[in-house]
Write a protein that holds these residues in place. Structure first.
Motif, PDB file in Angstrom:
ATOM      1  N   GLN A   6       0.863  -1.193   0.000  1.00  0.00           N
ATOM      2  CA  GLN A   6       0.000   0.000   0.000  1.00  0.00           C
ATOM      3  C   GLN A   6       0.898   1.241   0.000  1.00  0.00           C
ATOM      4  N   PRO A   7       1.191   1.816  -1.191  1.00  0.00           N
ATOM      5  CA  PRO A   7       2.132   2.930  -1.296  1.00  0.00           C
ATOM      6  C   PRO A   7       1.817   4.123  -0.409  1.00  0.00           C
ATOM      7  N   VAL A   8       0.533   4.401  -0.139  1.00  0.00           N
ATOM      8  CA  VAL A   8       0.191   5.580   0.651  1.00  0.00           C
ATOM      9  C   VAL A   8       0.743   5.489   2.078  1.00  0.00           C
ATOM     10  N   LEU A   9       0.992   4.286   2.569  1.00  0.00           N
ATOM     11  CA  LEU A   9       1.527   4.155   3.926  1.00  0.00           C
ATOM     12  C   LEU A   9       2.958   4.675   4.026  1.00  0.00           C
ATOM     13  N   LYS A  10       3.615   4.876   2.882  1.00  0.00           N
ATOM     14  CA  LYS A  10       4.945   5.494   2.901  1.00  0.00           C
ATOM     15  C   LYS A  10       4.869   6.970   3.272  1.00  0.00           C
ATOM     16  N   ARG A  11       3.661   7.546   3.219  1.00  0.00           N
ATOM     17  CA  ARG A  11       3.500   8.982   3.432  1.00  0.00           C
ATOM     18  C   ARG A  11       3.159   9.332   4.888  1.00  0.00           C
ATOM     19  N   PHE A  12       3.658   8.530   5.807  1.00  0.00           N
ATOM     20  CA  PHE A  12       3.485   8.799   7.230  1.00  0.00           C
ATOM     21  C   PHE A  12       4.833   8.698   7.926  1.00  0.00           C
ATOM     22  N   TRP A  13       4.914   9.358   9.078  1.00  0.00           N
ATOM     23  CA  TRP A  13       6.128   9.324   9.881  1.00  0.00           C
ATOM     24  C   TRP A  13       6.127   8.089  10.785  1.00  0.00           C
ATOM     25  N   TYR A  14       7.281   7.451  10.889  1.00  0.00           N
ATOM     26  CA  TYR A  14       7.435   6.285  11.765  1.00  0.00           C
ATOM     27  C   TYR A  14       8.689   6.442  12.624  1.00  0.00           C
ATOM     28  N   PRO A  15       8.602   6.123  13.933  1.00  0.00           N
ATOM     29  CA  PRO A  15       9.821   6.091  14.747  1.00  0.00           C
ATOM     30  C   PRO A  15      10.605   4.823  14.410  1.00  0.00           C
ATOM     31  N   VAL A  16      11.884   4.967  14.059  1.00  0.00           N
ATOM     32  CA  VAL A  16      12.614   3.801  13.564  1.00  0.00           C
ATOM     33  C   VAL A  16      13.754   3.339  14.465  1.00  0.00           C
ATOM     34  N   ILE A  17      14.404   4.271  15.181  1.00  0.00           N
ATOM     35  CA  ILE A  17      15.571   3.864  15.958  1.00  0.00           C
ATOM     36  C   ILE A  17      15.873   4.935  17.001  1.00  0.00           C
ATOM     37  N   PRO A  18      16.347   4.556  18.203  1.00  0.00           N
ATOM     38  CA  PRO A  18      16.757   5.578  19.170  1.00  0.00           C
ATOM     39  C   PRO A  18      17.917   6.398  18.598  1.00  0.00           C
ATOM     40  N   ILE A  19      17.851   7.704  18.731  1.00  0.00           N
ATOM     41  CA  ILE A  19      18.908   8.525  18.134  1.00  0.00           C
ATOM     42  C   ILE A  19      20.246   8.246  18.790  1.00  0.00           C
ATOM     43  N   SER A  20      20.232   7.790  20.028  1.00  0.00           N
ATOM     44  CA  SER A  20      21.487   7.467  20.716  1.00  0.00           C
ATOM     45  C   SER A  20      22.234   6.327  20.019  1.00  0.00           C
ATOM     46  N   ALA A  21      21.501   5.454  19.311  1.00  0.00           N
ATOM     47  CA  ALA A  21      22.140   4.335  18.620  1.00  0.00           C
ATOM     48  C   ALA A  21      23.047   4.814  17.496  1.00  0.00           C
ATOM     49  N   LEU A  22      22.785   6.009  16.964  1.00  0.00           N
ATOM     50  CA  LEU A  22      23.583   6.521  15.847  1.00  0.00           C
ATOM     51  C   LEU A  22      24.914   7.104  16.301  1.00  0.00           C
ATOM     52  N   GLU A  23      25.076   7.280  17.596  1.00  0.00           N
ATOM     53  CA  GLU A  23      26.345   7.803  18.101  1.00  0.00           C
ATOM     54  C   GLU A  23      27.491   6.828  17.859  1.00  0.00           C
ATOM     55  N   ALA A  24      27.165   5.554  17.700  1.00  0.00           N
ATOM     56  CA  ALA A  24      28.186   4.530  17.457  1.00  0.00           C
ATOM     57  C   ALA A  24      28.530   4.413  15.973  1.00  0.00           C
ATOM     58  N   GLY A  25      27.823   5.141  15.111  1.00  0.00           N
ATOM     59  CA  GLY A  25      28.068   5.059  13.681  1.00  0.00           C
ATOM     60  C   GLY A  25      26.802   4.746  12.923  1.00  0.00           C
ATOM     61  N   PRO A  26      26.896   4.569  11.603  1.00  0.00           N
ATOM     62  CA  PRO A  26      25.691   4.326  10.792  1.00  0.00           C
ATOM     63  C   PRO A  26      25.012   3.034  11.183  1.00  0.00           C
ATOM     64  N   GLN A  27      23.661   3.036  11.062  1.00  0.00           N
ATOM     65  CA  GLN A  27      22.862   1.879  11.422  1.00  0.00           C
ATOM     66  C   GLN A  27      21.904   1.541  10.280  1.00  0.00           C
ATOM     67  N   ALA A  28      21.639   0.259  10.122  1.00  0.00           N
ATOM     68  CA  ALA A  28      20.680  -0.197   9.114  1.00  0.00           C
ATOM     69  C   ALA A  28      19.310  -0.381   9.752  1.00  0.00           C
ATOM     70  N   PHE A  29      18.269  -0.106   8.971  1.00  0.00           N
ATOM     71  CA  PHE A  29      16.897  -0.355   9.412  1.00  0.00           C
ATOM     72  C   PHE A  29      16.050  -0.611   8.176  1.00  0.00           C
ATOM     73  N   THR A  30      15.081  -1.515   8.314  1.00  0.00           N
ATOM     74  CA  THR A  30      14.168  -1.797   7.209  1.00  0.00           C
ATOM     75  C   THR A  30      12.792  -1.265   7.555  1.00  0.00           C
ATOM     76  N   LEU A  31      12.285  -0.349   6.731  1.00  0.00           N
ATOM     77  CA  LEU A  31      10.977   0.275   6.923  1.00  0.00           C
ATOM     78  C   LEU A  31      10.105  -0.035   5.721  1.00  0.00           C
ATOM     79  N   LEU A  32       8.984  -0.720   5.957  1.00  0.00           N
ATOM     80  CA  LEU A  32       8.088  -1.101   4.869  1.00  0.00           C
ATOM     81  C   LEU A  32       8.868  -1.803   3.760  1.00  0.00           C
ATOM     82  N   GLN A  33       9.734  -2.687   4.173  1.00  0.00           N
ATOM     83  CA  GLN A  33      10.557  -3.512   3.285  1.00  0.00           C
ATOM     84  C   GLN A  33      11.572  -2.688   2.493  1.00  0.00           C
ATOM     85  N   THR A  34      11.805  -1.444   2.894  1.00  0.00           N
ATOM     86  CA  THR A  34      12.789  -0.585   2.246  1.00  0.00           C
ATOM     87  C   THR A  34      14.036  -0.519   3.113  1.00  0.00           C
TER      88      THR A  34
END
Length: 337
Positions: A6-34
């Motif tokens: 359902q492409p329209v679901l891409k048009r909403f905001w989603y919380p994906v990761i604690p921002i503190s996790a990025l302090e260690a460097g880049p992180q991978a996450f899969t959102l709506l199979q992306t």
């Protein structure tokens, strides 16, 4: 409904990761199979782009951050937050072709989490004004993957019939299975709000958290659904305590959700420890998880497919509103064949 279809679901905001996790460097996450790579730029702001280099498709999340840019581990190409390539070490001239870019996405920090929208957002990130109120404290509770659909979790949050059974060991009163009617119910443009009063049992840990010796109390509930898979539950108690729970069920794929939960309370650590508060809410959510992970992830929006009772009104409205959203954007519900 298969959320990834359902492409329209891409048009909403989603919380994906604690921002503190990025302090260690880049992180991978899969959102709506992306597949995404997330990192912090030079100013400390989060960035999100497709986790595939446009050169030879290496995962950028396996690279490092250089001067606020994500650097590909394969050939060292660097990309900024918009996805534009800003450095190619192999080029002897400064000119970089405009086609050297990866897809970038809307990305913001809010409430200690990185939020991402994969397409132009239809709504804003949910407002939780109490987070900024000095009379309240925010407690991050958990961040984990659940094998269930986000819509199942949202419906569960508004279901006053399930606590007396699912939560009989934490706060439910199984001898009183008929919940009261909703006090109020309002549909919002992209969500809904409902209020009710729910009699509950106080376990020992909850007595401690509520600073009471009473075996029974009532919860005055104000629940807000933010389409498609975020909710705010404001619980007020007769003694003046306010306990607000935010839960986000971010869709990883059709079968899996990344569940984000934190609470906001108008008391202090010296009165009730964060550890005790987390322990009780954790017991409750584990009880929910046990049931929800056994449900069908392909939630039908057609209300004739499943049976309903009077306490299911919020969930029925959720399904109607999601079906209307798909129709308004020229989509039809996609389910398993």
């Amino acid at each position: 409904m298969l959320v990834t279809q359902q492409p329209v679901l891409k048009r909403f905001w989603y919380p994906v990761i604690p921002i503190s996790a990025l302090e260690a460097g880049p992180q991978a996450f899969t959102l709506l199979q992306t597949p995404l790579v997330l990192w912090l730029d030079e100013s400390g702001q989060p960035c999100a782009v497709l986790d595939r280099c446009c050169h030879r498709s290496a995962q950028l999340s396996k690279g490092i951050v250089c001067n606020g840019h994500i650097r590909c581990p394969y050939h060292g190409w660097e990309f900024e937050g918009s996805g534009t390539c800003v450095k190619v070490p192999q080029l002897t001239e400064d000119f970089i072709p405009r086609t050297y870019k990866v897809e970038g996405f809307c990305c913001q920090e809010r409430y200690g989490y990185v939020w991402v929208a994969l397409a132009d957002p239809l709504t804003d990130i949910p407002e939780i004004p109490e987070v900024a109120d000095p009379q309240f404290r925010q407690i991050h509770q958990f961040y984990e993957v659940w094998k269930c659909a986000g819509l199942r979790l949202m419906e569960n949050s508004f279901d006053n019939a399930h606590p007396h059974f699912v939560h009989q060991n934490s706060f439910g009163v199984i001898s009183e299975p008929v919940p009261p009617e909703l006090d109020s119910f309002e549909e919002l443009e992209y969500g809904l709000q409902a209020t009710s009063v729910l009699p509950v049992f106080n376990s020992d840990i909850q007595k401690q958290n509520l600073k009471t010796t009473e075996d029974r109390t009532v919860r005055i509930l104000e629940s807000t659904w933010f389409m498609p898979f975020n909710r705010k539950l404001k619980i007020s108690y007769p003694n003046g305590l306010i306990h607000i729970i935010f839960t986000g069920a971010t869709p990883i794929d059709d079968q899996t959700s990344q569940v984000v939960q934190f609470c906001v309370r108008n008391d202090a650590e010296a009165e009730v420890s964060a550890e005790s508060i987390i322990a009780f809410d954790r017991q409750v959510t584990l009880e929910d998880q046990l049931i929800l992970e056994g449900t069908d992830y392909d939630v039908p929006l057609d209300i004739k497919v499943e049976q309903h009772m009077f306490t299911d009104k919020p969930g029925i409205v959720m399904r109607h509103k999601l079906a209307a959203l798909l129709k308004a954007h020229g989509e039809a519900e996609v389910r398993r064949g």
